[in-house]
Design an enzyme around this catalytic site. Structure first.
Site, PDB file in Angstrom:
ATOM      1  N   PHE A 198     -32.320  25.094  19.213  1.00  0.00           N
ATOM      2  CA  PHE A 198     -33.238  25.476  20.299  1.00  0.00           C
ATOM      3  C   PHE A 198     -34.495  26.168  19.784  1.00  0.00           C
ATOM      4  O   PHE A 198     -35.507  26.216  20.467  1.00  0.00           O
ATOM      5  CB  PHE A 198     -32.516  26.363  21.330  1.00  0.00           C
ATOM      6  CG  PHE A 198     -32.586  27.837  21.057  1.00  0.00           C
ATOM      7  CD1 PHE A 198     -31.676  28.463  20.228  1.00  0.00           C
ATOM      8  CD2 PHE A 198     -33.584  28.609  21.652  1.00  0.00           C
ATOM      9  CE1 PHE A 198     -31.759  29.827  19.977  1.00  0.00           C
ATOM     10  CE2 PHE A 198     -33.668  29.983  21.418  1.00  0.00           C
ATOM     11  CZ  PHE A 198     -32.757  30.585  20.569  1.00  0.00           C
ATOM     12  N   LYS A 199     -34.440  26.681  18.550  1.00  0.00           N
ATOM     13  CA  LYS A 199     -35.616  27.343  17.979  1.00  0.00           C
ATOM     14  C   LYS A 199     -36.828  26.415  17.943  1.00  0.00           C
ATOM     15  O   LYS A 199     -37.968  26.874  17.930  1.00  0.00           O
ATOM     16  CB  LYS A 199     -35.324  27.819  16.544  1.00  0.00           C
ATOM     17  CG  LYS A 199     -34.044  28.609  16.336  1.00  0.00           C
ATOM     18  CD  LYS A 199     -34.083  29.970  16.989  1.00  0.00           C
ATOM     19  CE  LYS A 199     -33.083  30.966  16.411  1.00  0.00           C
ATOM     20  NZ  LYS A 199     -31.676  30.711  16.717  1.00  0.00           N
ATOM     21  N   ASP A 200     -36.585  25.099  17.909  1.00  0.00           N
ATOM     22  CA  ASP A 200     -37.687  24.138  17.884  1.00  0.00           C
ATOM     23  C   ASP A 200     -38.584  24.251  19.118  1.00  0.00           C
ATOM     24  O   ASP A 200     -39.767  23.945  19.047  1.00  0.00           O
ATOM     25  CB  ASP A 200     -37.139  22.703  17.819  1.00  0.00           C
ATOM     26  CG  ASP A 200     -36.622  22.324  16.445  1.00  0.00           C
ATOM     27  OD1 ASP A 200     -37.178  22.800  15.440  1.00  0.00           O
ATOM     28  OD2 ASP A 200     -35.659  21.536  16.374  1.00  0.00           O
TER      29      ASP A 200
END
Ligand SMILES: *Cc1c(COP(=O)(O)O)cnc(C)c1O
Length: 492
Positions: free
Chosen positions: A109-111
């Site tokens: 999810f960091k993307d």
């Protein structure tokens, strides 16, 4: 909009300055002057694409950024996700939804934030008239590192260095980082855990001597961790977007409340949900899910934050954290935005490893939050039972969240719609997932992928398949005391 330090000793005049600095000069975190009421625009948001929703939400804080430029940057960033959708929602059961945030370039999810941060930072630096080179120093519990490397690789005028706990990330996570391409990147393993990496980075950020030595090399520091407001703000969008999608597909009616369940480590993801609520989104409860490192579960149950406890290496390594940085922003709000009080608590945390809330503050917690945790066996059991019940394969972090969702339902008898945030692809942790499903231990990550694909018919993502033949570029493992020298060596 101005940004204040949580410790009362610094102010940024606009978002650009807050994003470029990353951390406030007094060691605090920048928080926005106020929370814009975006929910009043909900009808407009419902009809928009994800990139347009992001432009509205992010633009409401970053009012000095040019709106058209921001929109173009959001469109570019989110085109990097599978089907151009950064936050698709899957219904797995009655009123039970999973928001899949892991379809970006590095499968975590960091993307969602780190595909956009390079633009926010580059543009912000230009707006602040910064002529020096920028060095991004990143501490990672596994996923931020790769997402930041991928976002910043070969960006003009920027270098990036990642610190990861050498024995604290999954084989796949490590391989993803160590094979990163790009002339401006560096990756080092640290002998220690994530908290050691984060503290080392934060110490360099707040050291005047370090700043001076870097300045002599024409370099300024910035951060891509969720201590940076620029990392946080893109994460607010998907809470709004989930709500819009549920209304648009007539799963809920406008104005209905929903719950969000968030697998939590550094408290960045769930804090974005809290900010969304402050911006008017009808959120009932934010459910904070932890693994065996359940310092936050204890905090929500007792009002005491106490990091004096054993540190566990778990199969959800991205949540193996005892010092949740972003909790500082939440505690600042709880205190009525009292910088002096927050500073005192953070000093206590540093000196004796704990602090506690006042009773009046503690009483506020249950308005917004529910917290629980999953131990290792419960995590494995949940991966397996979710697959058996729904034919749906989740990673270990998402499994922690889904176990805690069960606790929440049992405890509160809550009947409203609930969205669980799915934060990583199961193929980042193939051995743990395979073990959860079959009880068999495999040493080889790629073998585990192959068997997992056979077992579940869930295709191995291309990013993972390609890793097998990529050249390993980074081998260094160093003591945390040696990090600054390594930084200086990298920029020279
Ligand atoms: C980073 C991460 C988390 C924790 O998110 P925080 O914002 O640090 O609370 C959970 N799951 C995965 C897979 C992650 O990469």
């Amino acid at each position: 909009m101005k940004f204040y330090s949580t410790r009362g000793g610094d102010v940024a005049n606009n978002a650009a300055e807050a994003i470029v600095k990353g951390l406030a000069s007094d060691g605090g975190l920048f928080v926005p002057e106020y929370f814009p009421d975006i929910y009043k625009e909900i009808d407009k948001l419902i009809d928009m694409s994800y990139a347009e929703r992001a432009t509205e939400v992010i633009g409401s804080f970053l009012s000095e950024y040019d709106n058209e430029g921001l929109k173009t940057a959001c469109e570019k960033a989110y085109a990097k996700f599978e089907n151009g959708e950064p936050a698709p929602i899957v219904k797995i059961d009655d009123k039970t939804y999973v928001m899949e945030l892991f379809h970006g370039p590095t499968l975590a999810f960091k993307d969602v934030a780190l595909t956009l941060l390079p633009y926010l930072l580059r543009k912000g630096a230009d707006m602040c008239g910064i002529k020096e080179n920028i060095l991004i120093l990143v501490a990672t519990s596994g996923d931020t590192g790769k997402a930041a490397l991928s976002g910043f690789a070969d960006q003009e005028g920027i270098k990036i260095m990642v610190l990861y706990p050498s024995d604290g990330v999954s084989d796949m996570q490590k391989l993803q980082m160590r094979t990163q391409e790009g002339a401006n990147v560096n990756v080092v393993g640290i002998k220690g855990n994530f908290d050691d990496c984060q503290t080392t980075a934060k110490n360099i950020f707040s050291s005047k001597k370090a700043a001076q030595l870097l300045k002599e090399k024409n370099t300024v520091l910035s951060s891509a961790n969720s201590i940076n407001f620029g990392r946080l703000v893109p994460q607010i969008t998907y809470y709004f977007s989930a709500y819009c999608d549920l209304v648009a597909s007539e799963q809920i009616k406008k104005g209905d409340k929903v719950n969000f369940v968030v697998p939590t480590g550094n408290f960045g993801n769930i804090l974005a949900g809290y900010y969304a609520k402050r911006m008017g989104l009808p959120i009932n409860k934010l459910v904070c899910a932890s693994n065996d490192n359940n310092v936050l579960t204890e905090f929500f149950a007792s009002g005491v934050y106490d990091k004096n406890r054993d540190f566990y290496k778990t199969i959800s390594p991205s949540m193996d954290i005892l010092l949740s940085s972003n909790l500082e922003r939440f505690v600042f709000e709880l205190s009525g935005r009292d910088g002096e009080k927050t500073l005192q608590r953070m000093q206590e945390l540093k000196s004796i490893g704990k602090y506690n809330l006042k009773e009046s503050e503690f009483n506020l917690l249950e308005n917004d939050f529910f917290a629980s945790y999953a131990d290792e066996e419960e995590c494995r059991e949940t991966v397996s039972s979710i697959f058996e019940e729904y034919g749906y394969l989740v990673d270990t972090h998402t499994a922690v969240a889904l176990k805690v969702l069960r606790d929440f339902k049992a405890f509160t008898d809550d009947k409203i719609s609930t969205v669980t945030l799915s934060t990583a692809s199961p193929y980042k942790f193939p051995q743990s997932i395979y073990d959860s499903l079959t009880g068999k231990n495999l040493n080889d990550a790629f073998k585990a992928c192959e068997l997992l694909e056979k077992e579940t018919a869930e295709p191995v993502p291309e990013q993972i398949r390609l890793l097998k033949t990529k050249e390993i570029r980074f081998n260094d493992v160093i003591e945390k005391e040696a990090v600054f020298d390594s930084v200086m060596n990298f920029i020279k």
